[in-house]
Design a protein around this motif. Structure first.
Motif, PDB file in Angstrom:
ATOM      1  N   HIS A  83       0.915  -1.257   0.132  1.00 38.39           N
ATOM      2  CA  HIS A  83      -0.048  -0.088   0.068  1.00 38.39           C
ATOM      3  C   HIS A  83       0.936   1.287  -0.015  1.00 38.39           C
ATOM      4  O   HIS A  83       0.815   2.205  -0.674  1.00 38.39           O
ATOM      5  N   TRP A 147       7.481   0.368   3.915  1.00 43.54           N
ATOM      6  CA  TRP A 147       8.060   1.239   2.789  1.00 43.54           C
ATOM      7  C   TRP A 147       9.480   1.831   2.997  1.00 43.54           C
ATOM      8  O   TRP A 147       9.740   2.461   2.087  1.00 43.54           O
ATOM      9  N   GLN A 389       0.512   4.992  15.934  1.00 44.06           N
ATOM     10  CA  GLN A 389      -0.355   5.378  14.781  1.00 44.06           C
ATOM     11  C   GLN A 389      -0.540   7.013  14.737  1.00 44.06           C
ATOM     12  O   GLN A 389      -1.144   7.510  13.777  1.00 44.06           O
ATOM     13  N   HIS A 396      -0.797  10.687   6.955  1.00 41.32           N
ATOM     14  CA  HIS A 396      -2.107  10.602   5.888  1.00 41.32           C
ATOM     15  C   HIS A 396      -2.501  11.913   6.007  1.00 41.32           C
ATOM     16  O   HIS A 396      -3.406  12.108   4.740  1.00 41.32           O
ATOM     17  N   ARG A 457       1.810  -0.435  12.222  1.00 36.45           N
ATOM     18  CA  ARG A 457       2.438  -1.772  11.540  1.00 36.45           C
ATOM     19  C   ARG A 457       2.112  -3.140  12.466  1.00 36.45           C
ATOM     20  O   ARG A 457       2.803  -3.890  12.462  1.00 36.45           O
TER      21      ARG A 457
HETATM   22  C1  HEM Z   1      -7.861   6.089   1.150  1.00 36.45           C
HETATM   23  C2  HEM Z   1      -6.991   6.597   1.905  1.00 36.45           C
HETATM   24  C3  HEM Z   1      -6.200   5.994   2.867  1.00 36.45           C
HETATM   25  C4  HEM Z   1      -6.253   4.952   3.567  1.00 36.45           C
HETATM   26  C5  HEM Z   1      -7.448   4.516   4.483  1.00 36.45           C
HETATM   27  C6  HEM Z   1      -5.032   4.725   4.275  1.00 36.45           C
HETATM   28  C7  HEM Z   1      -4.838   3.527   5.405  1.00 36.45           C
HETATM   29  C8  HEM Z   1      -3.445   3.218   5.841  1.00 36.45           C
HETATM   30  C9  HEM Z   1      -3.445   2.256   6.821  1.00 36.45           C
HETATM   31  C10 HEM Z   1      -4.716   1.560   7.643  1.00 36.45           C
HETATM   32  C11 HEM Z   1      -2.050   2.052   7.085  1.00 36.45           C
HETATM   33  C12 HEM Z   1      -1.394   1.028   7.963  1.00 36.45           C
HETATM   34  C13 HEM Z   1      -1.074   1.714   9.114  1.00 36.45           C
HETATM   35  C14 HEM Z   1      -0.514   0.979  10.080  1.00 36.45           C
HETATM   36  O1  HEM Z   1       0.708   0.659  10.225  1.00 36.45           O
HETATM   37  O2  HEM Z   1      -1.217   0.344  10.990  1.00 36.45           O
HETATM   38  C15 HEM Z   1      -1.333   2.822   6.097  1.00 36.45           C
HETATM   39  C16 HEM Z   1      -0.092   2.798   5.957  1.00 36.45           C
HETATM   40  C17 HEM Z   1       0.584   3.789   4.923  1.00 36.45           C
HETATM   41  N1  HEM Z   1       0.042   4.679   3.977  1.00 36.45           N
HETATM   42 FE1  HEM Z   1      -2.070   4.642   3.649  1.00 36.45          FE
HETATM   43  N2  HEM Z   1      -3.875   5.099   3.256  1.00 36.45           N
HETATM   44  C18 HEM Z   1      -4.547   5.879   2.585  1.00 36.45           C
HETATM   45  C19 HEM Z   1      -4.045   6.580   1.549  1.00 36.45           C
HETATM   46  C20 HEM Z   1      -2.580   6.722   1.455  1.00 36.45           C
HETATM   47  C21 HEM Z   1      -1.896   7.673   0.359  1.00 36.45           C
HETATM   48  C22 HEM Z   1      -2.568   8.613  -0.546  1.00 36.45           C
HETATM   49  C23 HEM Z   1      -0.712   7.381   0.751  1.00 36.45           C
HETATM   50  C24 HEM Z   1       0.690   8.006   0.126  1.00 36.45           C
HETATM   51  C25 HEM Z   1       0.629   8.659  -0.965  1.00 36.45           C
HETATM   52  C26 HEM Z   1      -0.480   6.459   1.825  1.00 36.45           C
HETATM   53  C27 HEM Z   1       0.887   5.972   2.270  1.00 36.45           C
HETATM   54  C28 HEM Z   1       0.896   5.071   3.174  1.00 36.45           C
HETATM   55  C29 HEM Z   1       2.251   4.704   3.931  1.00 36.45           C
HETATM   56  C30 HEM Z   1       3.628   5.175   3.166  1.00 36.45           C
HETATM   57  C31 HEM Z   1       2.010   3.749   4.653  1.00 36.45           C
HETATM   58  C32 HEM Z   1       3.123   3.353   5.816  1.00 36.45           C
HETATM   59  C33 HEM Z   1       3.077   1.931   5.187  1.00 36.45           C
HETATM   60  C34 HEM Z   1       4.429   1.242   6.148  1.00 36.45           C
HETATM   61  O3  HEM Z   1       4.464   1.084   7.478  1.00 36.45           O
HETATM   62  O4  HEM Z   1       5.298   0.849   5.614  1.00 36.45           O
HETATM   63  N3  HEM Z   1      -1.742   6.146   2.181  1.00 36.45           N
HETATM   64  N4  HEM Z   1      -2.300   3.471   5.188  1.00 36.45           N
END
Ligand code: HEM
Length: 541
Positions: A83, A147, A389, A396, A457
Motif C-alpha cells: 500500500h 515502505w 499510529q 495521512h 504496523r
Molecule cells: C484512502 C486513503 C487511505 C487509507 C484509508 C490508508 C490507510 C492506511 C493504513 C491503515 C495503513 C497502515 C497503518 C498501520 O501501520 O497500522 C497505511 C499505511 C501507509 N499509508 Fe496509507 N492510506 C490511505 C491513503 C494513502 C496515501 C494517499 C498514501 C501516500 C501517498 C499512503 C501512504 C501510506 C504509507 C507510506 C504507509 C506506511 C506503510 C508502512 O508502514 O510501511 N496512504 N495507510
C-alpha cells in the motif's frame, strides 16, 4: 448561481482540438503532446490508486477487531508495504508531476509544449515499465519490510524479494526526475514573450520548487537503494551491522529522500489552492509574493529537517537540536501561506464552487497537519510517538487531506478546460464534503490512538483501542466513496456534460485564453494577452 458555468462563447461545431485531432491508438501511444501524455499518466495512476486504495481498505478491515483474525501478520506486513510504496511512488508523486505538471505548465506559461516533448513520452514509458513490474512483484507475494526498507531486516532477515522491488521503484522515480528536469527547462525556456518571472502564477512557482526538490532529493534515495542492493548481493558491510555496516547510514539517506518526497506531494497543493482561491475571490491573493518566498523557505527547511524522523534512532543531542529547530521552523512559512489564503477569502468575493470546497479540505487538513507536526518536531514527544499510529495519521493528513484532496481540487478546476465539458456541480460539492468528513474520520482517530500508545504496523492490539479503529474504518469507507464518485460524474460529463467555452470560471490565466478543450498546439491562431494573465484586481483592505 455564481459558481455555475457561463457559456461565454457558444460552441456549435466541435473545434479541432487535442482530443479529436486523431482517434487512433497509435496517436496516443506515440504522442508528444503534453496534454495527451497527462491523460496517459491519469489512466496509469488511477489504476495504482485503485490498487493502493483496495489494500488500505483491507488493512482497515483487519484493524476493525483487536484480534488478528482476517490475515496473518506476514500478510499484513506485505499489505501495508505494498500500500505505502504504491501510493507514494506509483500514485501521488506521478499524479502531481505527471498528470497536473504535464497538462498545466505549458498552458500556464503560453507555450506550445514541454521543452523536451519526445523525452516527455519516453519518461512515461520508463514510469510504466517500472510501475508495472513493481505490481508484478507485489502480485508474486510482495515484500514485508515496510515502505522504509530498513536494514538489517530488509538486507538479512526478510525472505521476500526486496532487491527487485527497490530497483523497480528506482526506475519509476528515475522517470519522475526526468520529468522534473523537463518542467524546469520548460519554465526557463518556453515562457511566452513578456511573461517575466515576476508575472509567473503561483502554481508555476510551486512546480518550479517541487521539481528542484525532486532533482535534489531523489539521488539520496537512489544511493540508499544501491547500497541496500549491494549489501544484499555481496554483504560488503555498509548498511548492515551483521557485516560491520551501519544501518543509520541507510536511514539517513532514505529520509533525506523520503522527507523531500512529502514536499514533492504537498508543494503543488499550495500552488493549486492559491490559483483556485484567486479565481473564485476574483482578487489577487493577499501576500502573493509571500507565498512564493514561503514555498522556497519550505524547500530549504526541508533540507535540514529530515532527521526529525530519526529522533528515536540514537542521534546526537546536537543533531536532534538542529533537526528539531528546522522542523519547528517549517510551521512559519506554512502559517504565512494559510494566513494569506484566509485574508484573501475574507476580503474577496466568496463563490462556493466545487473546486473551492475541495480547496477547503486542503486548508483544514493543512491546518491540522501544522499542529500535529509541531508535536512530532520535538525530540521528546517525537521519539515517544515515533512508530505509533500518531505518525501514520499525521502523514495521512498530509498525503490524503492535503495532497490527494488538492489533486481532486485541480481536476475539478481544470476539467472544463481539458475536456470542454462541465460536470454536475451538485454531485461535486457533495463529494467534496464527503471527502472532508472521510479524511477527518479516517485519520483523526489515529492521532488519539498514537497518543494512547497504539503502535503502527501491528494487526492485533489491546481491546480498548477497538472503538477508534471502528471509527477509522467508517471514515476510510466514506473516503472510498468520496474518491469513487468523481470517477462516475466526471466520466459521465464527457457524454452528457454541458459544453463550455474557453473560460467558464471567468478566471485569469493564460490557460483560460485557449479554447476548451485546447487546440493540439495550445494557443494555435490565438493571440496571447500576457497583460491579462493573472491580472486580478489588487486586494482592497
Ligand atoms: C484512502 C486513503 C487511505 C487509507 C484509508 C490508508 C490507510 C492506511 C493504513 C491503515 C495503513 C497502515 C497503518 C498501520 O501501520 O497500522 C497505511 C499505511 C501507509 N499509508 Fe496509507 N492510506 C490511505 C491513503 C494513502 C496515501 C494517499 C498514501 C501516500 C501517498 C499512503 C501512504 C501510506 C504509507 C507510506 C504507509 C506506511 C506503510 C508502512 O508502514 O510501511 N496512504 N495507510
Amino acid at each position: 448561481m455564481l459558481g455555475a458555468p457561463s457559456l461565454e462563447t457558444p460552441v456549435s461545431k466541435p473545434n479541432k482540438n487535442y482530443l479529436n485531432a486523431s482517434y487512433s491508438i497509435f496517436s496516443w501511444l506515440f504522442t508528444t503532446d503534453h496534454k495527451r501524455i497527462a491523460w496517459l499518466y491519469l489512466l496509469t495512476i488511477s489504476l495504482f490508486a485503485a490498487i493502493g486504495g483496495a489494500a488500505a481498505m483491507l488493512l482497515r478491515w483487519e484493524l476493525l477487531t483487536p484480534e488478528a483474525d482476517l490475515m496473518f501478520a506476514d500478510i499484513f506486513n506485505r499489505l501495508f508495504t505494498g500500500h505505502g510504496t504504491t501510493m507514494v511512488y506509483l500514485f501521488l508523486i506521478p499524479a502531481m508531476l505527471g498528470v497536473l505538471g504535464n497538462f498545466l505548465i505549458p498552458l500556464m506559461i503560453g507555450a506550445r509544449n514541454m521543452a523536451f516533448p519526445r523525452l516527455n513520452l519516453i519518461t512515461w514509458y520508463i514510469f510504466v515499465v517500472g510501475a508495472m513490474s513493481t505490481i508484478l512483484v507485489a502480485a508474486n507475494g510482495g515484500v514485508d519490510t515496510g515502505w522504509t526498507f530498513y536494514t538489517p531486516y530488509s538486507t538479512t532477515f526478510t525472505v521476500t524479494d526486496v532487491s527487485t522491488t527497490i530497483l523497480l521503484t528506482v526506475i519509476s522515480m528515475l522517470a519522475m526526475i526526468l520529468l522534473a528536469i523537463n518542467i524546469v527547462f520548460t519554465i526557463h525556456r518556453q515562457r511566452v514573450k513578456g511573461l517575466t518571472w515576476s508575472r509567473l502564477p503561483i502554481l508555476v512557482w510551486a512546480y518550479y520548487v517541487t521539481s528542484i526538490v525532486m532533482i535534489v532529493g531523489a539521488p539520496f534515495g537512489f544511493i540508499a537503494t544501491v547500497l541496500q542492493a549491494l549489501e544484499r548481493a555481496a554483504q560488503v558491510g555498509i548498511v548492515d551491522p551483521t557485516y560491520g555496516g551501519n544501518p543509520l547510514l541507510y536511514e539517513q539517506l532514505f529520509w533525506l529522500f523520503a522527507h523531500s518526497a512529502v514536499y514533492i506531494m504537498i508543494l503543488p497543493a499550495i500552488g493549486i489552492v492559491s490559483e483556485i482561491i484567486a479565481a473564485f475571490t476574483k482578487k489577487r491573493l493577499f501576500g502573493h509574493k509571500g507565498i512564493v518566498y514561503a514555498m522556497f523557505a519550505l524547500a530549504v527547511l526541508m533540507l535540514f529537517s529530515w532527521g526529525s524522523h530519526l529522533f528515536a534512532s540514537d542521534q546526537s543531542v546536537f543533531a536532534n537540536l538542529m533537526f528539531s529547530t528546522a522542523s519547528f521552523l517549517t510551521a512559519v512559512p506554512l502559517a504565512v501561506i494559510l494566513l494569506s489564503w484566509a485574508a484573501s477569502l475574507k476580503h474577496g468575493e466568496n463563490i462556493i464552487s466545487a473546486p473551492m470546497l475541495f480547496a477547503l479540505v486542503v486548508i483544514l487538513s493543512l491546518l491540522k497537519s501544522i499542529i500535529s507536526g509541531l508535536v512530532l518536531s520535538s525530540p521528546v514527544t517525537g521519539s515517544y510517538l515515533s512508530g505509533t499510529q500518531y505518525g501514520t495519521a499525521h502523514f495521512h493528513f498530509l498525503v490524503v487531506g492535503v495532497a490527494t484532496a488538492s489533486f481532486l481540487a485541480a481536476v475539478h478546476f481544470w476539467w472544463p478546460k481539458a475536456t470542454g465539458r462541465m460536470y454536475s456541480q451538485k454531485w461535486a460539492k457533495i463529494t467534496a464534503l464527503t471527502v472532508l468528513v472521510g479524511v477527518f474520520m479516517a485519520f483523526a482517530p489515529g492521532c488519539l490512538l498514537g497518543l494512547a500508545g497504539m503502535r503502527a504496523r501491528i494487526n492485533a492490539y489491546p481491546v480498548e483501542f477497538q472503538f477508534l479503529n471502528q471509527v477509522a474504518l467508517m471514515g476510510a469507507l466514506i473516503l472510498g466513496l468520496g474518491f469513487t464518485l468523481p470517477v462516475l460524474y466526471l466520466l459521465g460529463s464527457l457524454f452528457v456534460g454541458e459544453k463550455v467555452g474557453p473560460n467558464p470560471w471567468r478566471a485569469k490565466g493564460l490557460e483560460w485564453q485557449t479554447l476548451s478543450p485546447p487546440h493540439e498546439r495550445n494557443f494555435h491562431g490565438r493571440a496571447i494577452i500576457v497583460e491579462e494573465a493573472y491580472a486580478y484586481p489588487p486586494q482592497t483592505s
